[in-house]
Motif scaffolding. Sequence first.
Motif, PDB file in Angstrom:
ATOM      1  N   HIS A 257      -7.073 -12.829   2.427  1.00 25.96           N
ATOM      2  CA  HIS A 257      -5.896 -12.396   3.209  1.00 25.96           C
ATOM      3  C   HIS A 257      -4.912 -13.559   3.442  1.00 25.96           C
ATOM      4  O   HIS A 257      -3.702 -13.359   3.348  1.00 25.96           O
ATOM      5  CB  HIS A 257      -6.343 -11.765   4.528  1.00 25.96           C
TER       6      HIS A 257
ATOM      7  N   ILE B 268      -5.913  -6.774  -0.125  1.00 26.48           N
ATOM      8  CA  ILE B 268      -6.013  -6.363   1.286  1.00 26.48           C
ATOM      9  C   ILE B 268      -7.314  -5.591   1.492  1.00 26.48           C
ATOM     10  O   ILE B 268      -8.071  -5.861   2.435  1.00 26.48           O
ATOM     11  CB  ILE B 268      -4.791  -5.514   1.692  1.00 26.48           C
ATOM     12  N   LEU B 269      -7.600  -4.660   0.590  1.00 29.45           N
ATOM     13  CA  LEU B 269      -8.794  -3.819   0.736  1.00 29.45           C
ATOM     14  C   LEU B 269     -10.092  -4.608   0.559  1.00 29.45           C
ATOM     15  O   LEU B 269     -11.087  -4.343   1.241  1.00 29.45           O
ATOM     16  CB  LEU B 269      -8.733  -2.646  -0.247  1.00 29.45           C
TER      17      LEU B 269
ATOM     18  N   LEU C 115      -2.404 -14.151   0.619  1.00 27.75           N
ATOM     19  CA  LEU C 115      -1.439 -13.093   0.274  1.00 27.75           C
ATOM     20  C   LEU C 115       0.010 -13.586   0.352  1.00 27.75           C
ATOM     21  O   LEU C 115       0.319 -14.502   1.121  1.00 27.75           O
ATOM     22  CB  LEU C 115      -1.619 -11.903   1.230  1.00 27.75           C
TER      23      LEU C 115
ATOM     24  N   GLU D 144      -2.024  -6.875  -4.988  1.00 28.26           N
ATOM     25  CA  GLU D 144      -1.939  -7.137  -3.556  1.00 28.26           C
ATOM     26  C   GLU D 144      -2.719  -6.103  -2.735  1.00 28.26           C
ATOM     27  O   GLU D 144      -3.430  -6.462  -1.794  1.00 28.26           O
ATOM     28  CB  GLU D 144      -0.466  -7.121  -3.156  1.00 28.26           C
ATOM     29  N   ALA D 145      -2.577  -4.835  -3.083  1.00 30.62           N
ATOM     30  CA  ALA D 145      -3.276  -3.788  -2.331  1.00 30.62           C
ATOM     31  C   ALA D 145      -4.786  -3.993  -2.416  1.00 30.62           C
ATOM     32  O   ALA D 145      -5.501  -3.889  -1.407  1.00 30.62           O
ATOM     33  CB  ALA D 145      -2.886  -2.411  -2.874  1.00 30.62           C
TER      34      ALA D 145
ATOM     35  N   MET E 123       0.870  -1.180   0.000  1.00 32.39           N
ATOM     36  CA  MET E 123       0.000   0.000   0.000  1.00 32.39           C
ATOM     37  C   MET E 123       0.915   1.241   0.000  1.00 32.39           C
ATOM     38  O   MET E 123       1.587   1.478  -0.982  1.00 32.39           O
ATOM     39  CB  MET E 123      -0.925  -0.029   1.215  1.00 32.39           C
TER      40      MET E 123
ATOM     41  N   VAL F 136     -12.461   2.371   3.215  1.00 26.62           N
ATOM     42  CA  VAL F 136     -11.724   1.409   2.379  1.00 26.62           C
ATOM     43  C   VAL F 136     -11.882   1.778   0.906  1.00 26.62           C
ATOM     44  O   VAL F 136     -10.924   1.688   0.124  1.00 26.62           O
ATOM     45  CB  VAL F 136     -12.198  -0.037   2.657  1.00 26.62           C
TER      46      VAL F 136
END
Lengths: 296, 296
Positions: free
Chosen positions: B85, B113-114, B88, B109-110, A91, A155
Amino acid sequence: MTGPTFGSRVEHVRSRFSEALTQRLPPATQYPARLHEAMHYATAGGKRLRPLIVYAAAETLALDARQVDAAACAIEMIHAYSLVHDDLPSMDDDDLRRGQPTVHRKFDEATAILVGDALQSLAFRVIAREEALDPAQRVKMIETLSEAAGSRGMVGGQAIDLESEGKQLSLAELEALHIHKTGAIILACLRLACHAQPDLDAARCEALDRYGKCIGLAFQIQDDVLDIEGDTATLGKTAGKDEASHKSTYPAVMGLRAAKERAAELFCDARLALSGLGDAAEPLRWIAAHIERREH
Amino acid sequence: MTGPTFGSRVEHVRSRFSEALTQRLPPATQYPARLHEAMHYATAGGKRLRPLIVYAAAETLALDARQVDAAACAIEMIHAYSLVHDDLPSMDDDDLRRGQPTVHRKFDEATAILVGDALQSLAFRVIAREEALDPAQRVKMIETLSEAAGSRGMVGGQAIDLESEGKQLSLAELEALHIHKTGAIILACLRLACHAQPDLDAARCEALDRYGKCIGLAFQIQDDVLDIEGDTATLGKTAGKDEASHKSTYPAVMGLRAAKERAAELFCDARLALSGLGDAAEPLRWIAAHIERREH
């Protein structure tokens, strides 16, 4: 007006909050201990701005602090989890937060992901378990906070932010981004306090809503300004990062002076929104002034 | 017993669930669209085992499916977020899930996560908004699900799992790990159905609890067995991964045959827990048999 001002009691409010938070976190030594230790680490320190807004709103609405302890803790947990995830390498990739190593630096990346996940679960849990509120109030608070935290709130804002990197946003797009990313949770601070009232006071809540929208956006504009004018030591995070990562910011889109003027205007609008509430709104006026004069 | 069996209606139950889920997800085209599209991707497909358990428990308790739609959706959202998650790179680092690229492979990846973060918010939101339940029931459901999902449940289990990699766990430690990691959410399927009853039926709920603990653990032992005996195509995820990553598994700790026997024993215990419920528990007996004979 009677009694000491909110500003003179702010340290007391902060320590009340810290106690409420500690009571609601699993002990750092509880199994699995590394995870719980990291949850304490992630929620320690910080300016506690969001809890302060919750308590200030509660005072304005003549509520007892006990009625919003859970709301304040839940919002701070959501905020803390979002910082932990936002700081991750995939991020924003930040090493420093509040002058300390970020959670994935202090622990590891997997733990940082899990800490954020667990803090989010806990946020909703502390409201669901709050005996100072009746079930209907708890449900309203959870509904409001989940919307503010989710894909149509915080988010979603982070997703928009990531997509916008390297792009030149219009002012309208930039505002949409920040209404999601920062504004939704700040607005939730006011709304959760409104839900803590035994009887909804629609006029006051509408005033608090307008106030919340103004300070939320003002706060973010100021954040962008501070990223340019501040230094890393004062900020407790890396200064100049926005420019380095080619993020659209208010100063970049509208110029530094215009950005500062827009923030000042929004602080005025925030105070104007409170004008019908008289002396009762002193705590929220103090919050607006407190944000306006912050240096980090 | 009257009426068609749960097994003969399972496709109908699955499609009812899919509809309930779609209704509760933001449209994939809604702003921010990439995030919402990824949320749909993350919750598509899968065996829907947890929702099926919720509906089977509801039938056993003579509830209308409408009373548990929100619970089924919320649990599946929590389950789906945890898979996103867990897959990941900094966690289990999986490329394949349900025979498709994992979310961080398909998107990035970001976003992964979100997506997980937003699905978790939404899970609590769908319960908070469920008008088929009174506020006290919603609060109980949220309290139970947040405990099952959090640091003392599923997320705690994932933390223990990561800490255990490369270590040789005792049988007791392995059991503690899986009671957290998989067991807590499976148990929540039964408990949320119990909370949907207008009047708590303590004896039945206790029976369902015992059943839930047994199938939860049996399911995990079987998972470990399938990782050895299954193949990647049938599993829809990489086979042999546990051994390759030196994870403690039931077959590794107690031997393959003993692990299979332990699973069989737990399935018997699960049926035994239902013995006082008569024909009403047929749907839960079908679920136990369905899990027992699964190949993936």
